[in-house]
Scaffold this motif. Structure first.
Motif, PDB file in Angstrom:
ATOM      1  N   VAL A  34     -13.407  -1.167  -3.666  1.00 28.01           N
ATOM      2  CA  VAL A  34     -12.543  -0.020  -3.395  1.00 28.01           C
ATOM      3  C   VAL A  34     -11.134  -0.392  -3.857  1.00 28.01           C
ATOM      4  CG1 VAL A  34     -11.625   1.550  -1.645  1.00 28.01           C
ATOM      5  CG2 VAL A  34     -13.961   0.642  -1.423  1.00 28.01           C
ATOM      6  N   GLY A  35     -10.800  -0.002  -5.073  1.00 24.58           N
ATOM      7  CA  GLY A  35      -9.518  -0.399  -5.647  1.00 24.58           C
ATOM      8  C   GLY A  35      -9.516  -1.876  -5.994  1.00 24.58           C
ATOM      9  N   GLY A  36      -8.368  -2.384  -6.370  1.00 25.27           N
ATOM     10  CA  GLY A  36      -8.216  -3.796  -6.684  1.00 25.27           C
ATOM     11  C   GLY A  36      -7.473  -4.513  -5.580  1.00 25.27           C
ATOM     12  N   ALA A  37      -6.879  -5.635  -5.936  1.00 27.96           N
ATOM     13  CA  ALA A  37      -6.092  -6.384  -4.964  1.00 27.96           C
ATOM     14  C   ALA A  37      -4.870  -5.570  -4.552  1.00 27.96           C
ATOM     15  CB  ALA A  37      -5.662  -7.709  -5.565  1.00 27.96           C
ATOM     16  N   GLN A  38      -4.647  -5.466  -3.253  1.00 33.60           N
ATOM     17  CA  GLN A  38      -3.507  -4.714  -2.733  1.00 33.60           C
ATOM     18  C   GLN A  38      -2.537  -5.674  -2.058  1.00 33.60           C
ATOM     19  OE1 GLN A  38      -4.817  -1.189  -0.444  1.00 33.60           O
ATOM     20  NE2 GLN A  38      -6.877  -1.617  -1.222  1.00 33.60           N
ATOM     21  N   GLU A  45       7.134  -3.433   4.107  1.00 34.53           N
ATOM     22  CA  GLU A  45       6.285  -4.224   4.995  1.00 34.53           C
ATOM     23  C   GLU A  45       6.719  -5.682   5.003  1.00 34.53           C
ATOM     24  OE1 GLU A  45       1.544  -5.181   5.813  1.00 34.53           O
ATOM     25  OE2 GLU A  45       2.126  -3.770   4.242  1.00 34.53           O
ATOM     26  N   VAL A  46       7.091  -6.215   3.845  1.00 39.27           N
ATOM     27  CA  VAL A  46       7.551  -7.603   3.778  1.00 39.27           C
ATOM     28  C   VAL A  46       8.830  -7.784   4.582  1.00 39.27           C
ATOM     29  CG1 VAL A  46       8.452  -9.397   2.239  1.00 39.27           C
ATOM     30  CG2 VAL A  46       6.414  -8.094   1.584  1.00 39.27           C
ATOM     31  N   ALA A  47       9.703  -6.788   4.535  1.00 39.18           N
ATOM     32  CA  ALA A  47      10.943  -6.864   5.310  1.00 39.18           C
ATOM     33  C   ALA A  47      10.652  -6.905   6.805  1.00 39.18           C
ATOM     34  CB  ALA A  47      11.838  -5.671   4.972  1.00 39.18           C
ATOM     35  N   ALA A  48       9.649  -6.158   7.235  1.00 41.76           N
ATOM     36  CA  ALA A  48       9.291  -6.122   8.648  1.00 41.76           C
ATOM     37  C   ALA A  48       8.497  -7.355   9.062  1.00 41.76           C
ATOM     38  CB  ALA A  48       8.484  -4.856   8.949  1.00 41.76           C
ATOM     39  N   ASN A  49       7.725  -7.909   8.123  1.00 40.33           N
ATOM     40  CA  ASN A  49       6.865  -9.057   8.411  1.00 40.33           C
ATOM     41  C   ASN A  49       6.872  -9.986   7.203  1.00 40.33           C
ATOM     42  OD1 ASN A  49       4.920 -10.876   9.227  1.00 40.33           O
ATOM     43  ND2 ASN A  49       3.199  -9.494   8.830  1.00 40.33           N
ATOM     44  N   PRO A  50       7.781 -10.960   7.152  1.00 36.26           N
ATOM     45  CA  PRO A  50       7.893 -11.839   5.972  1.00 36.26           C
ATOM     46  C   PRO A  50       6.587 -12.554   5.626  1.00 36.26           C
ATOM     47  CG  PRO A  50       9.810 -12.093   7.396  1.00 36.26           C
ATOM     48  CD  PRO A  50       8.833 -11.224   8.144  1.00 36.26           C
ATOM     49  N   ARG A  51       5.731 -12.803   6.618  1.00 31.54           N
ATOM     50  CA  ARG A  51       4.457 -13.481   6.347  1.00 31.54           C
ATOM     51  C   ARG A  51       3.579 -12.665   5.404  1.00 31.54           C
ATOM     52  NH1 ARG A  51      -0.636 -13.621   9.452  1.00 31.54           N
ATOM     53  NH2 ARG A  51      -1.795 -15.483   8.837  1.00 31.54           N
ATOM     54  N   ALA A  52       3.801 -11.342   5.364  1.00 30.07           N
ATOM     55  CA  ALA A  52       2.975 -10.480   4.517  1.00 30.07           C
ATOM     56  C   ALA A  52       3.275 -10.659   3.034  1.00 30.07           C
ATOM     57  CB  ALA A  52       3.199  -9.014   4.911  1.00 30.07           C
ATOM     58  N   ARG A  53       4.300 -11.427   2.698  1.00 32.03           N
ATOM     59  CA  ARG A  53       4.694 -11.596   1.300  1.00 32.03           C
ATOM     60  C   ARG A  53       3.540 -12.127   0.444  1.00 32.03           C
ATOM     61  NH1 ARG A  53       8.646 -14.394   2.272  1.00 32.03           N
ATOM     62  NH2 ARG A  53      10.299 -12.842   2.129  1.00 32.03           N
ATOM     63  N   SER A  54       2.745 -13.032   1.004  1.00 34.07           N
ATOM     64  CA  SER A  54       1.659 -13.638   0.235  1.00 34.07           C
ATOM     65  C   SER A  54       0.302 -13.003   0.525  1.00 34.07           C
ATOM     66  CB  SER A  54       1.590 -15.146   0.526  1.00 34.07           C
ATOM     67  OG  SER A  54       1.414 -15.377   1.912  1.00 34.07           O
ATOM     68  N   ALA A  55       0.278 -11.932   1.308  1.00 33.64           N
ATOM     69  CA  ALA A  55      -0.995 -11.317   1.691  1.00 33.64           C
ATOM     70  C   ALA A  55      -1.615 -10.512   0.555  1.00 33.64           C
ATOM     71  CB  ALA A  55      -0.789 -10.411   2.903  1.00 33.64           C
ATOM     72  N   VAL A  56      -2.930 -10.631   0.427  1.00 38.82           N
ATOM     73  CA  VAL A  56      -3.699  -9.855  -0.546  1.00 38.82           C
ATOM     74  C   VAL A  56      -4.878  -9.220   0.194  1.00 38.82           C
ATOM     75  CG1 VAL A  56      -5.063  -9.892  -2.665  1.00 38.82           C
ATOM     76  CG2 VAL A  56      -3.078 -11.391  -2.435  1.00 38.82           C
ATOM     77  N   LEU A  57      -4.989  -7.912   0.094  1.00 33.74           N
ATOM     78  CA  LEU A  57      -6.080  -7.178   0.726  1.00 33.74           C
ATOM     79  C   LEU A  57      -7.100  -6.754  -0.324  1.00 33.74           C
ATOM     80  CD1 LEU A  57      -7.478  -5.491   3.020  1.00 33.74           C
ATOM     81  CD2 LEU A  57      -5.894  -3.634   2.418  1.00 33.74           C
ATOM     82  N   ARG A  58      -8.357  -7.035  -0.048  1.00 32.77           N
ATOM     83  CA  ARG A  58      -9.448  -6.536  -0.889  1.00 32.77           C
ATOM     84  C   ARG A  58     -10.440  -5.790   0.003  1.00 32.77           C
ATOM     85  NH1 ARG A  58      -9.261  -8.526  -6.095  1.00 32.77           N
ATOM     86  NH2 ARG A  58      -7.951 -10.390  -6.349  1.00 32.77           N
TER      87      ARG A  58
END
Length: 298
Positions: free
Chosen positions: A266-270, A276-289
């Motif tokens: 369903v789509g590619g890497a998101q 979102e990164v500003a609210a949660n800096p840890r999300a900077r490296s997150a990849v959703l598949r």
């Protein structure tokens, strides 16, 4: 949440409860006939799940690795969605006594389940220099892996390495000095990441968990995986691709026949947007598949 496509009467499994951010979102979208299954290795996470959700008849809770989700009776009837949010959680990093962070001195543990397996200190006390170097290179891509491993073995001959601050300082002492004016990550970052992944068998659990989720999903069910490390994301990407695309042909070999896809990507890497990164800096490296189980796979 959008990737899971939660239906009000569906059954969903959050394999990495953490502190319940995703679980709250799923539960808020469920109706009275929906079900939410919660898993986590961490006893503190399970305690939070019990306090916050234990009284809700739609919720079931089990302590354990998502690699074992197929052994849970609550999963036997099938799932409409599975979520894995990989890696270490913020509460684990924030508590010095858990031993995950080189920035907070504490016992050198690093186990997500403190009642299972070896701690980081125990492993470092017995592993050979070659074993340590291989882990640092394979899971942390640490270029100074052999230098760090030799330093660990030499230091432990004098006294056990028992605390995170001690290990972080030792690693920093043998690393090249950063160039003036250049921002560098902490010299222990890659090594701590690698040791944590090894101690918790994170990549082996991920492979087993993906297989178990695939088997448990009903046709139309969604698998959503959030990765924070390239090794994790590579495993997820290959898993989805191997079940959604026929393998590439080879003119030197007979043509493969009979491939039946069982997943649809369903789509590619998101990745997280700037807000979102500003609210949660840890999300900077997150990849959703995200992938969806196909009808033909039933």
């Amino acid at each position: 949440m959008e990737g899971l496509r939660v239906h009000a009467e569906g059954t969903y499994l959050d394999g990495t409860f953490g502190r319940g951010g995703h679980a709250r979102g799923v539960l808020g979208a469920l109706g009275s006939g929906g079900r939410l299954l919660l898993m986590d290795k961490d006893p503190e996470a399970i305690a939070v799940a019990g306090r916050e959700f234990g009284a809700d008849p739609r919720v079931s809770i089990m302590r354990g690795s998502f690699a074992d989700l197929g052994r849970w009776d609550a999963v036997a009837a099938g799932l409409d969605g599975v979520l894995f949010d990989l890696g270490v959680s913020s509460p684990q990093l924030d508590v010095a006594e858990r031993g995950f962070s080189f920035g907070k001195d504490g016992p050198l543990d690093m186990r997500m389940d403190p009642d299972a397996g070896e701690s980081a200190a125990e492993w470092l006390a017995r592993a050979s220099a070659d074993e340590i170097a291989d882990v640092l290179w394979t899971y942390g891509e640490e270029r100074m892996s052999r230098r760090i491993a030799r330093a660990i073995v030499e230091r432990r001959a004098q006294a056990p390495i028992a605390r995170t601050g001690e290990l972080a300082a030792l690693i920093a002492s043998v690393m090249p000095k950063p160039r003036a004016g250049r921002h560098e990550i902490h010299p222990a970052t890659r090594s701590f990441q690698a040791i944590r992944i090894h101690v918790n068998r994170e990549l082996a659990d991920l492979e087993a968990g993906l297989d178990a989720a695939h088997a448990a999903l009903r046709p139309g069910g969604r698998l959503a995986v959030i990765s924070f490390h390239s090794l994790e994301d590579r495993i997820v990407k290959r898993f989805i691709a191997s079940r959604s695309k026929a393998p590439a042909g080879n003119r030197r070999l007979p043509e493969a026949t009979g491939f039946v896809p069982t997943l649809r990507a369903v789509g590619g890497a998101q990745k997280a947007d700037a807000e979102e990164v500003a609210a949660n800096p840890r999300a900077r490296s997150a990849v959703l598949r995200v992938a969806e189980k196909l009808e033909a796979a039933a």
